[in-house]
Design a protein around this motif. Structure first.
Motif, PDB file in Angstrom:
ATOM      1  N   ALA A 159     -36.288  59.282 -53.263  1.00 48.10           N
ATOM      2  CA  ALA A 159     -35.401  59.655 -54.367  1.00 48.10           C
ATOM      3  C   ALA A 159     -34.164  60.380 -53.838  1.00 48.10           C
ATOM      4  O   ALA A 159     -33.043  60.153 -54.302  1.00 48.10           O
ATOM      5  CB  ALA A 159     -36.156  60.541 -55.354  1.00 48.10           C
ATOM      6  N   TYR A 167     -31.833  57.892 -52.205  1.00 50.84           N
ATOM      7  CA  TYR A 167     -31.152  57.040 -53.204  1.00 50.84           C
ATOM      8  C   TYR A 167     -29.974  57.787 -53.819  1.00 50.84           C
ATOM      9  O   TYR A 167     -28.876  57.243 -53.953  1.00 50.84           O
ATOM     10  CB  TYR A 167     -32.149  56.630 -54.284  1.00 50.84           C
ATOM     11  N   ILE A 168     -30.200  59.041 -54.191  1.00 48.41           N
ATOM     12  CA  ILE A 168     -29.142  59.820 -54.812  1.00 48.41           C
ATOM     13  C   ILE A 168     -27.983  60.033 -53.842  1.00 48.41           C
ATOM     14  O   ILE A 168     -26.816  59.939 -54.212  1.00 48.41           O
ATOM     15  CB  ILE A 168     -29.676  61.186 -55.298  1.00 48.41           C
ATOM     16  N   SER A 190     -27.271  58.112 -51.398  1.00 51.72           N
ATOM     17  CA  SER A 190     -26.776  56.803 -50.942  1.00 51.72           C
ATOM     18  C   SER A 190     -26.600  56.769 -49.436  1.00 51.72           C
ATOM     19  O   SER A 190     -25.619  56.222 -48.924  1.00 51.72           O
ATOM     20  CB  SER A 190     -25.450  56.464 -51.639  1.00 51.72           C
ATOM     21  N   TYR A 228     -31.890  61.924 -64.050  1.00 56.35           N
ATOM     22  CA  TYR A 228     -31.264  60.737 -63.467  1.00 56.35           C
ATOM     23  C   TYR A 228     -32.103  59.495 -63.744  1.00 56.35           C
ATOM     24  O   TYR A 228     -31.575  58.408 -63.977  1.00 56.35           O
ATOM     25  CB  TYR A 228     -31.100  60.935 -61.962  1.00 56.35           C
ATOM     26  N   ASP A 229     -33.416  59.677 -63.730  1.00 53.11           N
ATOM     27  CA  ASP A 229     -34.320  58.564 -64.017  1.00 53.11           C
ATOM     28  C   ASP A 229     -34.119  58.042 -65.432  1.00 53.11           C
ATOM     29  O   ASP A 229     -34.263  56.847 -65.706  1.00 53.11           O
ATOM     30  CB  ASP A 229     -35.768  59.031 -63.822  1.00 53.11           C
ATOM     31  N   ASP A 279     -30.183  56.299 -65.532  1.00 55.51           N
ATOM     32  CA  ASP A 279     -29.827  55.219 -64.599  1.00 55.51           C
ATOM     33  C   ASP A 279     -31.001  54.249 -64.485  1.00 55.51           C
ATOM     34  O   ASP A 279     -31.999  54.517 -63.800  1.00 55.51           O
ATOM     35  CB  ASP A 279     -29.481  55.813 -63.232  1.00 55.51           C
ATOM     36  N   TYR A 317     -32.145  53.118 -60.994  1.00 62.12           N
ATOM     37  CA  TYR A 317     -32.843  54.100 -60.160  1.00 62.12           C
ATOM     38  C   TYR A 317     -34.314  53.725 -59.968  1.00 62.12           C
ATOM     39  O   TYR A 317     -34.808  53.594 -58.865  1.00 62.12           O
ATOM     40  CB  TYR A 317     -32.695  55.472 -60.804  1.00 62.12           C
ATOM     41  N   ARG A 318     -35.025  53.493 -61.071  1.00 62.02           N
ATOM     42  CA  ARG A 318     -36.449  53.167 -60.993  1.00 62.02           C
ATOM     43  C   ARG A 318     -36.662  51.782 -60.392  1.00 62.02           C
ATOM     44  O   ARG A 318     -37.599  51.569 -59.621  1.00 62.02           O
ATOM     45  CB  ARG A 318     -37.069  53.262 -62.384  1.00 62.02           C
ATOM     46  N   VAL A 365     -40.753  55.780 -57.707  1.00 64.29           N
ATOM     47  CA  VAL A 365     -40.224  57.041 -58.225  1.00 64.29           C
ATOM     48  C   VAL A 365     -41.313  58.111 -58.160  1.00 64.29           C
ATOM     49  O   VAL A 365     -42.462  57.850 -58.530  1.00 64.29           O
ATOM     50  CB  VAL A 365     -39.753  56.857 -59.686  1.00 64.29           C
TER      51      VAL A 365
END
Length: 361
Positions: free
Chosen positions: A115, A118-119, A121, A146-147, A150, A153-154, A165
């Motif tokens: 996670a 991902y945030i 990047s 955020y989940d 977005d 995201y998942r 996640v």
């Protein structure tokens, strides 16, 4: 290979110098030993007290090779008995990393780290699992939000190389691991210093880990107790007896005027008294220190007064030191942690010396 020298000059100033940074032709023990030997000869260094290396098996072979070389130089104290010092920071890393390989721990950390990646990047890993968890847990609500906003995201975290996640169980597991890792992170900072002497604090840190693991073993938290059990087995593999540990680490405490032999014996009673190993370990340390002193006396007899083996027996008149000792402890751990509400061995020893009883703690 990087070879660093630590030494004290004639004015008692501690120095650290990188002697060489060079490629090696292979990773066999003898080849590593030959490389170190050549470097020492290039610098005309003929007196070596100890060499600190990690726990790679090839390093064992390198030390054996160097012990033979040092014998030829005529400066090998007690036949190189104390030359080999295993890196304590590396052992702590092995003990902790072995526990983090557990299935639940691995999945929880992997999901939280995924996670974070991902945030941000970015595939770059954080310098420490502890620091990563510390920051991520503080931002848990942001990750949850955020989940919700977005959709990608998942979906993206369900694909490789991610593990999904992080769910509530992962976050709770991570919180437990954070408390667990905090002690070892701070310990590593304390023993990794290069601008101050660490040999006289190594035994304190190792004994504190032993006491901490025993406390966790008795915890009502089943998962914490289980983690402590696995780590204690790993701990005992390296530090479960005097035979598994370079006794120089005990002597450094004995020669520290704040503690001396009495503190080491007190610690043995606390750590090993329940299994009946304390008296044997005390005797081994005493005899080893006598041998070291006799070797020193033999080498420097022309410069020594005629004194007996009173070095250790004088410990009964030693004192723990002043209250300033607490101010000198580097990177003091946060004793307010809910898993560190206990007296350290130093505090127990101080109570013992003042006439109190640690047995009632």
């Amino acid at each position: 290979m990087c070879l660093t020298a630590h030494f004290v000059d004639a004015n008692w100033n501690l120095h650290k110098r990188i002697l060489n940074f060079c490629p090696i032709s292979g990773h066999k023990g003898e080849e590593i030993g030959k490389c170190i030997d050549r470097c020492l000869l290039d610098w005309n260094i003929g007196t070596i007290f100890s060499i600190t290396v990690d726990n790679a098996s090839s390093n064992d072979g390198a030390i054996v090779y160097l012990q033979k070389k040092f014998d030829n130089w005529g400066n090998n104290i007690l036949g190189g008995k104390y030359v080999h010092v295993r890196c304590i920071a590396h052992i702590i890393n092995l003990v902790v990393q072995d526990e983090l390989k557990g299935n639940d721990e691995h999945v929880a950390i992997s999901r939280v780290r995924g996670a974070v990646r991902y945030i941000r990047s970015s595939p770059a890993r954080w310098n420490s699992t502890y620091l990563m968890l510390e920051s991520a847990i503080c931002l848990k609500r942001a990750f949850d939000a955020y989940d919700e906003v977005d959709l990608a995201y998942r979906i993206d975290l369900s694909k490789k190389p991610y593990d999904g996640v992080p769910n509530e169980h992962d976050w709770e597991r991570s919180k437990l691991l954070l408390k667990f890792l905090k002690h070892f992170y701070k310990l590593t900072l304390r023993i990794s210093g290069s601008l101050y002497v660490t040999s006289n604090i190594m035994f304190h840190e190792i004994s504190e880990v032993d006491m901490l693991l025993k406390q966790w073993l008795e915890s009502a938290d089943f998962e914490l107790s289980l983690m402590a059990k696995r780590m204690k087995e790993k701990y005992d593999k390296y530090w479960g007896s005097t035979e598994k540990m370079n006794m120089i680490l005990y002597y450094a405490v004995i020669l520290d005027p704040r503690h001396k032999l009495e503190f080491v014996e007190f610690s043995f009673d606390r750590m090993y008294g329940s299994v009946g190993k304390n008296e044997t370990m005390k005797e081994q340390v005493r005899l080893g220190l006598y041998d070291l002193f006799d070797d020193y006396k033999l080498r420097h007899s022309n410069n020594l007064p005629d004194i007996s083996k009173s070095l250790c027996s004088s410990s009964n008149s030693s004192t723990l030191g002043s209250q300033d000792m607490s101010k000198k402890r580097l990177c003091e751990a946060d004793d307010k942690s809910e898993m560190a509400i206990r007296l350290s061995l130093k505090q127990e020893f101080k109570m013992y010396k003042s006439g109190g009883s640690w047995r009632n703690i």
